[in-house]
Design a protein around this motif. Structure first.
Motif, PDB file in Angstrom:
ATOM      1  N   UNK A  52       0.990  -1.425  -0.132  1.00 31.84           N
ATOM      2  CA  UNK A  52      -0.012   0.087   0.101  1.00 31.84           C
ATOM      3  C   UNK A  52       1.282   1.152  -0.285  1.00 31.84           C
ATOM      4  N   UNK A  53       1.544   1.081   0.968  1.00 29.62           N
ATOM      5  CA  UNK A  53       3.017   2.406   0.840  1.00 29.62           C
ATOM      6  C   UNK A  53       3.159   2.568  -0.256  1.00 29.62           C
ATOM      7  N   UNK A  54       4.066   1.664  -1.031  1.00 31.77           N
ATOM      8  CA  UNK A  54       4.551   1.357  -2.199  1.00 31.77           C
ATOM      9  C   UNK A  54       4.063   2.351  -3.686  1.00 31.77           C
ATOM     10  N   UNK A  55       2.534   2.019  -3.540  1.00 33.95           N
ATOM     11  CA  UNK A  55       1.655   1.712  -4.517  1.00 33.95           C
ATOM     12  C   UNK A  55       1.838   3.562  -3.894  1.00 33.95           C
ATOM     13  N   UNK A  56       1.100   3.747  -3.008  1.00 35.58           N
ATOM     14  CA  UNK A  56       0.671   5.357  -2.492  1.00 35.58           C
ATOM     15  C   UNK A  56       2.258   6.420  -2.469  1.00 35.58           C
ATOM     16  N   UNK A  57       3.379   5.238  -2.895  1.00 36.20           N
ATOM     17  CA  UNK A  57       4.207   7.131  -3.154  1.00 36.20           C
ATOM     18  C   UNK A  57       4.246   7.085  -4.813  1.00 36.20           C
ATOM     19  N   UNK A  58       4.770   5.394  -5.187  1.00 33.91           N
ATOM     20  CA  UNK A  58       4.508   5.411  -6.904  1.00 33.91           C
ATOM     21  C   UNK A  58       3.422   6.904  -7.130  1.00 33.91           C
ATOM     22  N   UNK A  59       2.053   6.605  -7.047  1.00 36.98           N
ATOM     23  CA  UNK A  59       0.630   7.132  -6.904  1.00 36.98           C
ATOM     24  C   UNK A  59       1.886   8.681  -6.961  1.00 36.98           C
ATOM     25  N   UNK A  60       1.260   8.898  -6.457  1.00 36.28           N
ATOM     26  CA  UNK A  60       2.214  10.707  -5.195  1.00 36.28           C
ATOM     27  C   UNK A  60       3.616  10.874  -6.828  1.00 36.28           C
ATOM     28  N   UNK A  61       4.553  10.261  -7.061  1.00 39.29           N
ATOM     29  CA  UNK A  61       5.191  10.086  -7.812  1.00 39.29           C
ATOM     30  C   UNK A  61       5.182  10.786  -8.837  1.00 39.29           C
ATOM     31  N   UNK A  62       3.712   9.982  -9.703  1.00 38.16           N
ATOM     32  CA  UNK A  62       3.464  10.146 -11.124  1.00 38.16           C
ATOM     33  C   UNK A  62       1.746  10.904 -10.698  1.00 38.16           C
ATOM     34  N   UNK A  63       1.728  11.580  -9.845  1.00 39.67           N
ATOM     35  CA  UNK A  63       0.811  12.807 -10.096  1.00 39.67           C
ATOM     36  C   UNK A  63       0.623  13.371 -10.788  1.00 39.67           C
ATOM     37  N   UNK A  64       1.996  13.871 -12.063  1.00 38.87           N
ATOM     38  CA  UNK A  64       1.809  14.758 -12.628  1.00 38.87           C
ATOM     39  C   UNK A  64       1.159  13.375 -13.964  1.00 38.87           C
ATOM     40  N   UNK A  65       1.078  12.499 -13.782  1.00 37.11           N
ATOM     41  CA  UNK A  65       0.641  11.648 -15.264  1.00 37.11           C
ATOM     42  C   UNK A  65      -0.856  11.396 -15.491  1.00 37.11           C
ATOM     43  N   UNK A  66      -1.705  11.908 -14.194  1.00 33.35           N
ATOM     44  CA  UNK A  66      -3.572  11.752 -14.088  1.00 33.35           C
ATOM     45  C   UNK A  66      -3.358  13.308 -15.111  1.00 33.35           C
ATOM     46  N   UNK A  67      -4.923  12.493 -15.718  1.00 33.35           N
ATOM     47  CA  UNK A  67      -5.161  13.444 -16.559  1.00 33.35           C
ATOM     48  C   UNK A  67      -6.764  13.531 -16.008  1.00 33.35           C
ATOM     49  N   UNK A  68      -6.809  14.864 -16.224  1.00 35.76           N
ATOM     50  CA  UNK A  68      -8.473  14.942 -15.772  1.00 35.76           C
ATOM     51  C   UNK A  68      -9.236  14.745 -16.307  1.00 35.76           C
ATOM     52  N   UNK A  69      -9.985  13.981 -17.521  1.00 34.34           N
ATOM     53  CA  UNK A  69     -10.808  13.329 -18.302  1.00 34.34           C
ATOM     54  C   UNK A  69     -10.524  11.635 -17.972  1.00 34.34           C
ATOM     55  N   UNK A  70      -9.254  11.644 -16.543  1.00 44.11           N
ATOM     56  CA  UNK A  70      -9.424  10.130 -16.564  1.00 44.11           C
ATOM     57  C   UNK A  70      -9.943   9.245 -15.141  1.00 44.11           C
ATOM     58  N   UNK A  71     -10.732   8.532 -15.318  1.00 44.69           N
ATOM     59  CA  UNK A  71     -10.932   7.812 -13.860  1.00 44.69           C
ATOM     60  C   UNK A  71     -10.257   7.812 -12.563  1.00 44.69           C
ATOM     61  N   UNK A  72     -10.189   8.561 -11.868  1.00 46.07           N
ATOM     62  CA  UNK A  72      -9.098   8.317 -10.765  1.00 46.07           C
ATOM     63  C   UNK A  72      -8.496   6.893 -10.531  1.00 46.07           C
ATOM     64  N   UNK A  73      -9.565   5.790 -10.389  1.00 41.90           N
ATOM     65  CA  UNK A  73      -9.420   4.958 -10.156  1.00 41.90           C
ATOM     66  C   UNK A  73      -9.207   3.666 -10.910  1.00 41.90           C
ATOM     67  N   UNK A  74      -9.473   3.925 -12.509  1.00 40.74           N
ATOM     68  CA  UNK A  74      -8.667   3.357 -13.237  1.00 40.74           C
ATOM     69  C   UNK A  74      -6.971   3.594 -13.230  1.00 40.74           C
ATOM     70  N   UNK A  75      -6.522   4.767 -13.237  1.00 44.47           N
ATOM     71  CA  UNK A  75      -5.706   5.543 -13.040  1.00 44.47           C
ATOM     72  C   UNK A  75      -4.900   4.689 -11.732  1.00 44.47           C
ATOM     73  N   UNK A  76      -4.929   4.072 -10.473  1.00 43.61           N
ATOM     74  CA  UNK A  76      -4.804   4.082  -9.272  1.00 43.61           C
ATOM     75  C   UNK A  76      -4.580   2.520  -9.370  1.00 43.61           C
TER      76      UNK A  76
END
Length: 180
Positions: A52-76
């Motif tokens: 969980x912690x590794x995934x949250x860290x990866x999400x944080x490090x890759x937050x710039x890749x999130x596109x607002x038109x994409x579902x957050x859950x699919x990205x996560x």
């Protein structure tokens, strides 16, 4: 999907610089990721929190890749799945090919139902309190507002907010003890 909208709003506000909303995003998402990983790592329960912690860290490090038109859950989910595959590879887990990784419906469904039931139960308990205790608990403890913000919102003094939270939590604890 309520959780999708909530996560998206918190993430977008967090990306806009609202640190408190970003913290809430990570906290809410971690609950769902924990359930997702726990189901897939049933034989290795001690590994769940690390992943969980590794995934949250990866999400944080890759937050710039999130596109607002994409579902957050699919990205996560995609990032969590890659972390899980990496873990299986690193630990050379036999039979890892048989672990279902793509059941997206499982990522949030059980936790949403549990959370909805908990919110309903908490709401019923809070409804038993007078406003001077219920409102401070709702705003400070559940919504994460400060005592100052809650005082402004409710018209209570700051000390009345603190007292309301303390007495309200004490009353809720007594009621819960009475139920068990």
């Amino acid at each position: 999907m309520e959780i999708e909208e909530r996560l998206r709003a918190l993430l977008l506000q967090g990306l806009a610089g609202e640190a408190r909303d970003y913290e809430r995003f990570l906290a809410v998402l971690s609950t769902h990721l924990r359930a997702f990983l726990r189901r897939r790592l049933g034989q290795w329960p001690d590994e769940v929190e690390d992943l969980v912690q590794e995934t949250l860290l990866a999400l944080h490090n890759q937050r710039h890749t999130y596109r607002a038109d994409m579902p957050v859950t699919a990205w996560a989910h995609a990032i969590a799945r890659y972390k899980l595959v990496d873990w299986f590879r690193a630990h050379a887990v036999r039979g890892a090919r048989n672990v279902p990784l793509d059941d997206v419906n499982e990522l949030f469904s059980t936790q949403d139902q549990d959370a909805a039931q908990a919110r309903r139960d908490l709401g019923l308990l809070l409804d038993t309190l007078p406003d001077k205790q219920r409102l401070p608990i709702q705003h400070v403890k559940l919504e994460g507002l400060s005592v100052v913000e809650t005082a402004r919102l409710t018209g209570l003094s700051e000390s009345a907010v603190k007292v309301g939270v303390h007495r309200g939590l004490k009353a809720l604890a007594a009621r819960i003890r009475g139920l068990t």
